[in-house]
Design an enzyme around this catalytic site. Structure first.
Site, PDB file in Angstrom:
ATOM      1  N   PHE A 114       1.028  -1.165  -0.163  1.00 16.42           N
ATOM      2  CA  PHE A 114      -0.317   0.606  -0.291  1.00 16.42           C
ATOM      3  C   PHE A 114       0.774   1.446   0.100  1.00 16.42           C
ATOM      4  O   PHE A 114       0.897   2.176  -0.065  1.00 16.42           O
ATOM      5  CB  PHE A 114      -0.965   0.233   1.224  1.00 16.42           C
ATOM      6  CG  PHE A 114      -0.414  -0.021   2.423  1.00 16.42           C
ATOM      7  CD1 PHE A 114       0.179   0.093   3.733  1.00 16.42           C
ATOM      8  CD2 PHE A 114      -0.779   1.440   2.694  1.00 16.42           C
ATOM      9  CE1 PHE A 114       0.338   0.532   4.287  1.00 16.42           C
ATOM     10  CE2 PHE A 114      -0.284   2.002   4.142  1.00 16.42           C
ATOM     11  CZ  PHE A 114       0.413   1.204   5.240  1.00 16.42           C
ATOM     12  N   LYS A 115       2.070   0.853   0.425  1.00 20.37           N
ATOM     13  CA  LYS A 115       2.614   2.437  -0.037  1.00 20.37           C
ATOM     14  C   LYS A 115       3.383   2.851  -0.576  1.00 20.37           C
ATOM     15  O   LYS A 115       3.326   4.211  -0.542  1.00 20.37           O
ATOM     16  CB  LYS A 115       4.433   1.891   1.263  1.00 20.37           C
ATOM     17  CG  LYS A 115       4.112   1.446   2.125  1.00 20.37           C
ATOM     18  CD  LYS A 115       4.325   2.054   3.344  1.00 20.37           C
ATOM     19  CE  LYS A 115       3.875   1.435   4.898  1.00 20.37           C
ATOM     20  NZ  LYS A 115       3.490   2.325   5.812  1.00 20.37           N
TER      21      LYS A 115
END
Ligand SMILES: Cc1ncc(COP(=O)(O)O)c(C=O)c1O
Ligand SMILES: N[C@@H](CCOP(=O)(O)O)C(=O)O
Length: 466
Positions: free
Chosen positions: A111-112
């Protein structure tokens, strides 16, 4: 829109200066002076937007005229151009009550990427437009580092140094960071844990002459723009689930470590998104669970788990929550943070604790529970969870009420954490970009857990011509 520090000792700043400052110069975290709220009719209008248009509408409220709208659109389009899914963050319905938002379709499969692809483009834009020197310094338990490096590798005017805990990230995470051979990237593998790495960089950011001399910039979620970019997918998740929810309350469950992801959800809720419950999912490093259940915020003993990216005891965004919990009273935040430093804990009780419990539910999944969920969802739904998402699923199962719908955020692709998947007797195929990593040479410097050594490494890195 101006930004101030949770500790109240920084003159209000604009958006760009806030991003460049990263950690507030008084040791606090930057927050908007006033959180913008959106009306029901705006929510209604936003609910049909594409991911990028939603991003632009939300950012417009925070950036105002500091970045021309056309430039911002170009930055956003470039940021999401190399995601493998056209929706950026698609939502999959698993059963009547569970939806999974897949946040792992970016270049490094976690998700980063959603925020860090944008930050890479943003820093590059600022460097070119204003001639700012950008020396990124970050700490990672595996995913932030890989995504940040990917976001800025080879970019002119930018150097990046990432500290990761030696032998405490997954093999794929290590390879994603250390197979990058661009001259503007330095990987320091620190003999210690993530909290040690995060402490070193926070202490260096707090050394204001050092920070200024070396133009240190942050990419961790101490930087407000990380939080803001993550806020977008809470809105998107809510809108994509509304139809199937058919009026039922929508909860969002978030695998959590540094508290950045869930704080973005808290911000979305403050802006007016009607999320019913925010559910914190952690692993055996369960400081956040203990806080919500007992009111005691006290870093405990560090545990290595199957979800190593959440092996975190000191959650840096906790301070942002405290700020809002304390009705934006910076003096009280400073006193609490002082108490945390001197006594090693903060304890809330009575009505205060009830307030926390209204804001969040929380569960820390054990290692066994995490693996059980991976096996169960593979068997029942033929859906392979990564171990962080599996902790999320354990929390969803506990806290999603009857007649409620929950979106659990899938924060990483299982291929990043094959160590856990193998323990479940499941064999997975690696996506091609991950499989290719295993044949590549690695570049990293292993160092002791020693701030002076980090300073020496940085000083020689900054003198290098790239
Ligand atoms: C895969 C994964 N899930 C969850 C988390 C927790 O997110 P946060 O630190 O924003 O709470 C992280 C890293 O922090 C992560 O890499
Ligand atoms: N799990 C994170 C830890 C750092 O979190 P951040 O959101 O503050 O960057 C990681 O993968 O490094």
């Amino acid at each position: 829109m101006k930004y101030i520090s949770t500790r109240g000792q920084v003159e209000p700043k604009g958006f760009i200066d806030t991003v460049l400052m990263g950690l507030a110069d008084d040791g606090g975290l930057m927050v908007p002076e006033k959180v913008p709220t959106v009306s029901e009719s705006t929510l209604q209008a936003w609910s049909k937007l594409s991911y990028i248009d939603l991003f632009l509408n939300i950012f417009a409220l925070y950036v105002e005229d500091e970045i021309p709208a056309d430039d911002l659109r170009q930055l956003a389009e470039k940021s999401y151009a190399n995601f493998r899914h056209p929706e950026v963050a698609p939502v999959r319905q698993i059963n009547d009550s569970l939806h999974i938002m897949e946040l792992f379709h970016g270049p490094t499969f976690a998700f980063k990427d959603v925020a860090l692809q944008f930050m890479g483009e943003f820093y590059s834009y600022i460097s070119k437009k204003y001639g700012e020197v950008i020396h990124i310094l970050g700490a990672t338990s595996g995913d932030t580092g890989a995504a940040a490096i990917q976001g800025v590798r080879g970019k002119e005017g930018i150097k990046i140094c990432i500290l990761h805990p030696h032998n405490r990230v997954s093999k794929v995470q290590e390879l994603q960071m250390t197979t990058v051979d661009d001259q503007n990237v330095l990987n320091l593998s620190v003999k210690g844990n993530f909290d040690d790495c995060q402490k070193i960089i926070k202490d260096l950011f707090a050394d204001l002459p050092f920070k200024k001399q070396h133009h240190l910039r942050a990419i961790n979620s101490i930087n407000f723009v990380r939080i803001l970019a993550q806020t977008v997918y809470y809105f998107y998740a809510y809108f994509r689930t509304q139809e199937a929810a058919a009026g039922r309350p929508i909860n969002i469950c978030v695998p959590s470590g540094n508290f950045g992801n869930i704080f973005s959800g808290f911000l979305a809720q403050k802006m007016g998104l009607p999320i019913n419950k925010l559910i914190i999912a952690t692993n055996e490093n369960n400081i956040l669970e203990r806080f919500v259940k007992t009111g005691e915020y006290k870093p405990g003993d560090f545990r290595s788990t199957h979800s190593p990216s959440m092996d975190i005891q000191v959650a840096s965004n906790f301070e942002r929550y405290l700020y809002y919990f304390l009705n934006e009273d910076a003096a009280k935040v400073s006193a609490y943070m002082q108490q945390l430093q001197s006594e090693g804990q903060i304890v809330l009780s009575g009505a205060d604790l009830e307030q926390v419990q209204q804001d969040f539910a929380a569960h820390g999944a054990s290692n066994a529970e995490c693996l059980d969920e991976i096996r169960k969802y593979k068997q029942q739904y033929d859906y392979l969870l990564d171990p962080h998402t599996a902790c999320g699923i354990a929390a969803y199962e506990l806290y999603n009420g009857d007649n409620e719908v929950c979106v659990t955020l899938a924060t990483a692709h299982p291929a990043k954490f094959d160590e856990a998947i193998i323990l479940c007797d499941i064999k997975q195929d690696f996506p091609a970009p991950i499989a290719a990593l295993f044949d590549m040479p690695q570049y990293q410097t292993v160092i002791d857990h020693d701030q002076d050594e980090v300073v020496r490494q940085l000083e020689s890195f900054y003198t290098l011509q790239v």
